[in-house]
Design a protein around this motif. Sequence first.
Motif, PDB file in Angstrom:
ATOM      1  N   ALA B  29      -9.475 112.306   6.462  1.00 40.47           N
ATOM      2  CA  ALA B  29      -8.837 111.119   5.878  1.00 40.47           C
ATOM      3  C   ALA B  29      -9.335 109.818   6.507  1.00 40.47           C
ATOM      4  CB  ALA B  29      -7.323 111.215   6.031  1.00 40.47           C
ATOM      5  N   PHE B  30     -10.045 109.886   7.614  1.00 38.63           N
ATOM      6  CA  PHE B  30     -10.549 108.665   8.258  1.00 38.63           C
ATOM      7  C   PHE B  30     -11.502 107.943   7.307  1.00 38.63           C
ATOM      8  CE2 PHE B  30      -8.251 109.182  11.862  1.00 38.63           C
ATOM      9  CZ  PHE B  30      -8.693 110.084  12.817  1.00 38.63           C
ATOM     10  N   GLN B  31     -11.265 106.630   7.171  1.00 36.33           N
ATOM     11  CA  GLN B  31     -12.102 105.821   6.285  1.00 36.33           C
ATOM     12  C   GLN B  31     -12.681 104.598   6.992  1.00 36.33           C
ATOM     13  OE1 GLN B  31     -10.567 105.091   2.204  1.00 36.33           O
ATOM     14  NE2 GLN B  31      -8.667 105.944   3.012  1.00 36.33           N
ATOM     15  N   TYR B  32     -12.019 104.164   8.072  1.00 39.48           N
ATOM     16  CA  TYR B  32     -12.418 102.938   8.760  1.00 39.48           C
ATOM     17  C   TYR B  32     -12.950 103.324  10.135  1.00 39.48           C
ATOM     18  CZ  TYR B  32      -9.711 100.790   5.070  1.00 39.48           C
ATOM     19  OH  TYR B  32      -9.247 100.414   3.846  1.00 39.48           O
ATOM     20  N   PHE B  33     -14.155 102.869  10.431  1.00 37.41           N
ATOM     21  CA  PHE B  33     -14.844 103.301  11.637  1.00 37.41           C
ATOM     22  C   PHE B  33     -15.312 102.077  12.415  1.00 37.41           C
ATOM     23  CE2 PHE B  33     -14.836 107.648  10.314  1.00 37.41           C
ATOM     24  CZ  PHE B  33     -14.877 107.587   8.930  1.00 37.41           C
ATOM     25  N   MET B  34     -15.016 102.078  13.687  1.00 40.00           N
ATOM     26  CA  MET B  34     -15.327 100.931  14.529  1.00 40.00           C
ATOM     27  C   MET B  34     -16.007 101.369  15.818  1.00 40.00           C
ATOM     28  SD  MET B  34     -11.641  99.333  13.773  1.00 40.00           S
ATOM     29  CE  MET B  34     -11.252 100.809  12.822  1.00 40.00           C
ATOM     30  N   TRP B  35     -16.803 100.488  16.367  1.00 40.18           N
ATOM     31  CA  TRP B  35     -17.357 100.643  17.704  1.00 40.18           C
ATOM     32  C   TRP B  35     -16.914  99.453  18.538  1.00 40.18           C
ATOM     33  CZ3 TRP B  35     -19.712 104.876  19.602  1.00 40.18           C
ATOM     34  CH2 TRP B  35     -20.201 105.807  18.689  1.00 40.18           C
ATOM     35  N   TYR B  36     -16.327  99.783  19.693  1.00 42.19           N
ATOM     36  CA  TYR B  36     -15.933  98.762  20.652  1.00 42.19           C
ATOM     37  C   TYR B  36     -16.833  98.888  21.884  1.00 42.19           C
ATOM     38  CZ  TYR B  36     -11.612  97.423  18.260  1.00 42.19           C
ATOM     39  OH  TYR B  36     -10.704  96.932  17.350  1.00 42.19           O
ATOM     40  N   ARG B  37     -17.142  97.768  22.482  1.00 42.92           N
ATOM     41  CA  ARG B  37     -17.918  97.724  23.719  1.00 42.92           C
ATOM     42  C   ARG B  37     -16.983  97.249  24.826  1.00 42.92           C
ATOM     43  NH1 ARG B  37     -22.864  93.871  23.279  1.00 42.92           N
ATOM     44  NH2 ARG B  37     -21.181  92.343  23.136  1.00 42.92           N
ATOM     45  N   GLN B  38     -17.053  97.921  25.967  1.00 42.18           N
ATOM     46  CA  GLN B  38     -16.195  97.579  27.097  1.00 42.18           C
ATOM     47  C   GLN B  38     -17.032  97.435  28.357  1.00 42.18           C
ATOM     48  OE1 GLN B  38     -13.135 100.478  28.089  1.00 42.18           O
ATOM     49  NE2 GLN B  38     -11.892  98.940  29.139  1.00 42.18           N
ATOM     50  N   GLU B  45     -14.041  95.086  23.267  1.00 44.71           N
ATOM     51  CA  GLU B  45     -14.238  94.072  22.226  1.00 44.71           C
ATOM     52  C   GLU B  45     -14.945  94.728  21.049  1.00 44.71           C
ATOM     53  OE1 GLU B  45     -16.808  90.951  23.577  1.00 44.71           O
ATOM     54  OE2 GLU B  45     -18.223  92.339  24.510  1.00 44.71           O
ATOM     55  N   LEU B  46     -14.553  94.325  19.846  1.00 48.10           N
ATOM     56  CA  LEU B  46     -15.130  94.928  18.651  1.00 48.10           C
ATOM     57  C   LEU B  46     -16.594  94.558  18.516  1.00 48.10           C
ATOM     58  CD1 LEU B  46     -14.523  96.592  16.085  1.00 48.10           C
ATOM     59  CD2 LEU B  46     -14.157  94.415  14.910  1.00 48.10           C
ATOM     60  N   LEU B  47     -17.416  95.600  18.300  1.00 48.51           N
ATOM     61  CA  LEU B  47     -18.854  95.407  18.145  1.00 48.51           C
ATOM     62  C   LEU B  47     -19.281  95.569  16.688  1.00 48.51           C
ATOM     63  CD1 LEU B  47     -21.485  94.983  19.788  1.00 48.51           C
ATOM     64  CD2 LEU B  47     -21.613  97.468  20.015  1.00 48.51           C
ATOM     65  N   MET B  48     -18.831  96.651  16.061  1.00 51.92           N
ATOM     66  CA  MET B  48     -19.222  96.941  14.677  1.00 51.92           C
ATOM     67  C   MET B  48     -18.028  97.543  13.943  1.00 51.92           C
ATOM     68  SD  MET B  48     -22.548  96.296  14.283  1.00 51.92           S
ATOM     69  CE  MET B  48     -23.222  97.363  12.997  1.00 51.92           C
ATOM     70  N   TYR B  87     -19.100 102.405  25.538  1.00 50.80           N
ATOM     71  CA  TYR B  87     -18.970 102.225  24.090  1.00 50.80           C
ATOM     72  C   TYR B  87     -17.940 103.215  23.561  1.00 50.80           C
ATOM     73  CZ  TYR B  87     -22.975  99.196  24.407  1.00 50.80           C
ATOM     74  OH  TYR B  87     -23.805  98.152  24.729  1.00 50.80           O
ATOM     75  N   LEU B  88     -16.914 102.686  22.919  1.00 51.81           N
ATOM     76  CA  LEU B  88     -15.839 103.515  22.380  1.00 51.81           C
ATOM     77  C   LEU B  88     -15.887 103.499  20.864  1.00 51.81           C
ATOM     78  CD1 LEU B  88     -14.127 101.464  24.760  1.00 51.81           C
ATOM     79  CD2 LEU B  88     -12.884 103.589  24.665  1.00 51.81           C
ATOM     80  N   CYS B  89     -15.859 104.670  20.261  1.00 57.04           N
ATOM     81  CA  CYS B  89     -15.682 104.711  18.828  1.00 57.04           C
ATOM     82  C   CYS B  89     -14.179 104.709  18.537  1.00 57.04           C
ATOM     83  CB  CYS B  89     -16.362 105.921  18.204  1.00 57.04           C
ATOM     84  SG  CYS B  89     -15.717 107.524  18.740  1.00 57.04           S
ATOM     85  N   ALA B  90     -13.816 104.233  17.353  1.00 57.65           N
ATOM     86  CA  ALA B  90     -12.419 104.221  16.936  1.00 57.65           C
ATOM     87  C   ALA B  90     -12.383 104.385  15.431  1.00 57.65           C
ATOM     88  CB  ALA B  90     -11.734 102.923  17.353  1.00 57.65           C
ATOM     89  N   MET B  91     -11.356 105.027  14.933  1.00 55.56           N
ATOM     90  CA  MET B  91     -11.291 105.251  13.495  1.00 55.56           C
ATOM     91  C   MET B  91      -9.860 105.385  13.033  1.00 55.56           C
ATOM     92  SD  MET B  91     -13.182 108.936  13.738  1.00 55.56           S
ATOM     93  CE  MET B  91     -14.487 108.259  14.750  1.00 55.56           C
ATOM     94  N   SER B  92      -9.645 105.096  11.755  1.00 60.86           N
ATOM     95  CA  SER B  92      -8.309 105.212  11.183  1.00 60.86           C
ATOM     96  C   SER B  92      -8.402 105.642   9.734  1.00 60.86           C
ATOM     97  CB  SER B  92      -7.545 103.889  11.303  1.00 60.86           C
ATOM     98  OG  SER B  92      -8.094 102.919  10.450  1.00 60.86           O
ATOM     99  N   ALA B  93      -7.270 106.158   9.263  1.00 54.85           N
ATOM    100  CA  ALA B  93      -7.229 106.664   7.900  1.00 54.85           C
ATOM    101  C   ALA B  93      -6.975 105.548   6.901  1.00 54.85           C
ATOM    102  CB  ALA B  93      -6.150 107.740   7.769  1.00 54.85           C
ATOM    103  N   ARG B  94      -6.395 104.457   7.370  1.00 51.94           N
ATOM    104  CA  ARG B  94      -6.087 103.342   6.482  1.00 51.94           C
ATOM    105  C   ARG B  94      -6.490 102.057   7.144  1.00 51.94           C
ATOM    106  NH1 ARG B  94       0.112 103.841   5.237  1.00 51.94           N
ATOM    107  NH2 ARG B  94      -0.339 101.933   4.121  1.00 51.94           N
TER     108      ARG B  94
END
Lengths: 114, 115
Positions: B29-38, B45-48, B87-94
């Motif tokens: 169900a994940f649709q939104y994908f982010m990469w954060y840099r720390q 902080e949001l990278l992509m 580098y942290l990935c992050a994701m959500s369904a909505r």
Amino acid sequence: NAGVTQTPKFRILKIGQSMTLQCAQDMNHNYMYWYRQDPGMGLKLIYYSVGAGITDKGEVPNGYNVSRSTTEDFPLRLELAAPSQTSVYFCASSYPPGGPGELFFGEGSRLTVL
Amino acid sequence: QKEVEQDPGPLSVPEGAIVSLNCTYSNSAFQYFMWYRQYSRKGPELLMYTYSSGNKEDGRFTAQVDKSSKYISLFIRDSQPSDSATYLCAMSARNYGGATNKLIFGTGTLLAVQP
């Protein structure tokens, strides 16, 4: 524009003591969050708030409490500190619903419980 | 099984190398994908940010999502010592604004770019 400001940056507590981590943001964001970050465990959501007067539990709320009396401030209260609460705590805020969901983080508060 | 898996590293590369960072996930169900840099002793902080499948490019950074394989990647071209960070990935369904407690982070990959 300071963004998200956390205080204190470092703190050592004794077991059983209590303290409050302060968080303030000046971006007029409705959404605010508290995370803890432990080595190898990633970021875990403790509590979050969608606006003044509204808070809800995240993934790991036990041992913590929050309040949100204003849009700007979101303090995290630790009651009866335990060694398991040794961690780095991050406060974050985000745009209102409908935005891309970017979180703006503070620089963190490093807490050690001995 | 964790919802999001990420190799913790550390990953050490020479300056100028192409870096590939990856995450796998189990929730279709994940649709939104982010990469954060720390950076060390700083907040993430949001990278992509990417919605659904495909590629997104921003300067030396490219984010890639393969929903069929449940696999996301971040590529860094011509890596610089200043790219040294976690580098942290992050994701959500909505859209996160509609499901605020459902942003799932990976554990982060520590990258060191050697001059």
